[in-house]
Design a protein around this motif. Structure first.
Motif, PDB file in Angstrom:
ATOM      1  N   ARG A  28      -3.428   1.891  -9.931  1.00 28.98           N
ATOM      2  CA  ARG A  28      -3.947   0.534  -9.720  1.00 28.98           C
ATOM      3  C   ARG A  28      -5.180   0.326 -10.587  1.00 28.98           C
ATOM      4  O   ARG A  28      -6.009   1.235 -10.718  1.00 28.98           O
ATOM      5  CB  ARG A  28      -4.304   0.332  -8.242  1.00 28.98           C
ATOM      6  N   ASP A  71      -6.771   4.834  -8.327  1.00 26.68           N
ATOM      7  CA  ASP A  71      -7.489   3.816  -9.088  1.00 26.68           C
ATOM      8  C   ASP A  71      -7.895   4.356 -10.453  1.00 26.68           C
ATOM      9  O   ASP A  71      -8.308   5.509 -10.569  1.00 26.68           O
ATOM     10  CB  ASP A  71      -8.780   3.404  -8.370  1.00 26.68           C
ATOM     11  N   LEU A  91      -4.634  -5.440 -10.162  1.00 23.81           N
ATOM     12  CA  LEU A  91      -5.206  -6.146  -9.018  1.00 23.81           C
ATOM     13  C   LEU A  91      -6.277  -7.101  -9.532  1.00 23.81           C
ATOM     14  O   LEU A  91      -7.349  -6.658  -9.956  1.00 23.81           O
ATOM     15  CB  LEU A  91      -5.816  -5.151  -8.027  1.00 23.81           C
ATOM     16  N   CYS A 103       3.244  -2.606 -17.317  1.00 21.19           N
ATOM     17  CA  CYS A 103       3.518  -2.517 -15.882  1.00 21.19           C
ATOM     18  C   CYS A 103       5.017  -2.556 -15.564  1.00 21.19           C
ATOM     19  O   CYS A 103       5.476  -1.876 -14.633  1.00 21.19           O
ATOM     20  CB  CYS A 103       2.796  -3.642 -15.148  1.00 21.19           C
ATOM     21  N   ASP A 159      -4.400   6.473  -0.610  1.00 20.09           N
ATOM     22  CA  ASP A 159      -4.961   5.477  -1.526  1.00 20.09           C
ATOM     23  C   ASP A 159      -6.390   5.923  -1.827  1.00 20.09           C
ATOM     24  O   ASP A 159      -7.259   5.871  -0.945  1.00 20.09           O
ATOM     25  CB  ASP A 159      -4.938   4.098  -0.860  1.00 20.09           C
ATOM     26  N   LEU A 182      -1.825   6.662  -4.316  1.00 26.08           N
ATOM     27  CA  LEU A 182      -2.213   5.464  -5.059  1.00 26.08           C
ATOM     28  C   LEU A 182      -3.573   5.767  -5.679  1.00 26.08           C
ATOM     29  O   LEU A 182      -4.534   6.013  -4.953  1.00 26.08           O
ATOM     30  CB  LEU A 182      -2.311   4.247  -4.149  1.00 26.08           C
ATOM     31  N   GLU A 200      -0.057  -1.110 -11.396  1.00 22.62           N
ATOM     32  CA  GLU A 200      -0.321  -2.428 -10.833  1.00 22.62           C
ATOM     33  C   GLU A 200      -1.672  -2.962 -11.293  1.00 22.62           C
ATOM     34  O   GLU A 200      -2.650  -2.207 -11.363  1.00 22.62           O
ATOM     35  CB  GLU A 200      -0.303  -2.376  -9.293  1.00 22.62           C
ATOM     36  N   TRP A 215       1.085   6.125  -7.945  1.00 20.35           N
ATOM     37  CA  TRP A 215       1.016   4.751  -8.426  1.00 20.35           C
ATOM     38  C   TRP A 215      -0.400   4.551  -8.948  1.00 20.35           C
ATOM     39  O   TRP A 215      -1.369   5.022  -8.327  1.00 20.35           O
ATOM     40  CB  TRP A 215       1.267   3.756  -7.298  1.00 20.35           C
ATOM     41  N   ASP A 225       0.822  -1.211   0.000  1.00 20.19           N
ATOM     42  CA  ASP A 225       0.000   0.000   0.000  1.00 20.19           C
ATOM     43  C   ASP A 225       0.856   1.262   0.000  1.00 20.19           C
ATOM     44  O   ASP A 225       0.599   2.209   0.730  1.00 20.19           O
ATOM     45  CB  ASP A 225      -0.945  -0.001   1.205  1.00 20.19           C
TER      46      ASP A 225
END
Length: 248
Positions: free
Chosen positions: A168, A131, A201, A240, A102, A129, A199, A166, A15
């Motif tokens: 996700r 999304d 998920l 990635c 996040d 982080l 990343e 980052w 995280d």
């Protein structure tokens, strides 16, 4: 000031940079079909904490952080409680603690008082982080219940101020793992200069029992996780391996 906190994890290694103390905020404006924390949706269901209480507890774990670790706020949606988050991170920086958010970006708006608060928050935030729920606007609304236009504006603003992020992306079979959408997501990421990691998920249905306990209908209960081959394919499309500036 007090914030509503769903739960705390003293040690996390997925995280943000290094080892993290993770604070899960209560409250979220999205209703993602794959959400595995529906018990975080209502803000006032959480437990009240002050910034000092959270940071004192976090510092008891400081020996595990190393040179890159710190605190990560997650959720729920931490930007839903932006005033408390500003206080928490301002106090964290006084203690020389690395700070990470996040977030889905759902509360973002580039105007008015909220935006002024967000700019202040970014002054005490080291990394985010972010999304990408779905790159297609209509599909984003189907998946989350809300528009993604303001979220894309947040990505653009963070790029403008060169705030490290980052990215996700939850790989959901039949929803987000379609090549057309993955390619569009890759092309969007390529427009950003502040991305340090991307990343994938893989979707999982581990939260289904929570929906049952809460009396909620879990619409993806019959959906299986993507295969290892499909995950590898998505990682290749999203490049990635290219984004490896930060090593854990």
């Amino acid at each position: 000031m007090e914030g509503y906190i769903h739960q705390i994890e003293s040690f996390g290694c997925a995280d943000g940079p290094g080892s993290r103390f993770i604070i899960f905020f209560s409250g979220c404006p999205l209703r993602c079909l794959y959400c595995h924390n529906p018990d975080t949706w209502n803000m006032t269901d959480g437990t009240k904490y002050t910034a000092a209480q959270l940071l004192d507890e976090a510092e008891s774990c400081r020996g595990y952080w190393g040179s890159k670790g710190g605190i990560t706020v997650s959720g729920g949606e931490p930007l839903f409680q932006i005033d408390f988050l500003i206080e928490l991170f301002t106090e964290a920086k006084k203690r020389n603690i690395n700070t990470c958010i996040d977030t889905s970006g759902a509360p973002f708006k580039k105007e008015g008082e909220w935006f002024e608060k967000f700019k202040k928050l970014m002054e005490v935030t080291d990394i985010l982080l972010m999304d990408i729920k779905h790159i297609d606007e209509e599909e984003h609304i189907k998946l989350t219940g809300k528009s993604g236009k303001n979220i894309r504006e947040m990505f653009a603003y963070l790029d403008e101020i060169k705030k490290p992020i980052w990215i996700r992306h939850v790989l959901v079979p039949g929803i987000t793992d379609i090549d057309e959408y993955l390619i569009k997501t890759r092309d969007f990421i390529r427009t950003l200069s502040n991305v340090q990691r991307v990343e994938i998920l893989p979707y999982h249905g581990l939260g289904a029992m929570k929906y049952k306990d809460l009396g909620l209908d879990y619409k993806l209960k019959d959906l299986e996780s993507p295969s290892a081959e499909r995950v590898a394919h998505a990682k290749e499309i999203l490049e990635c391996e290219k984004y490896n500036a930060w090593q854990k």
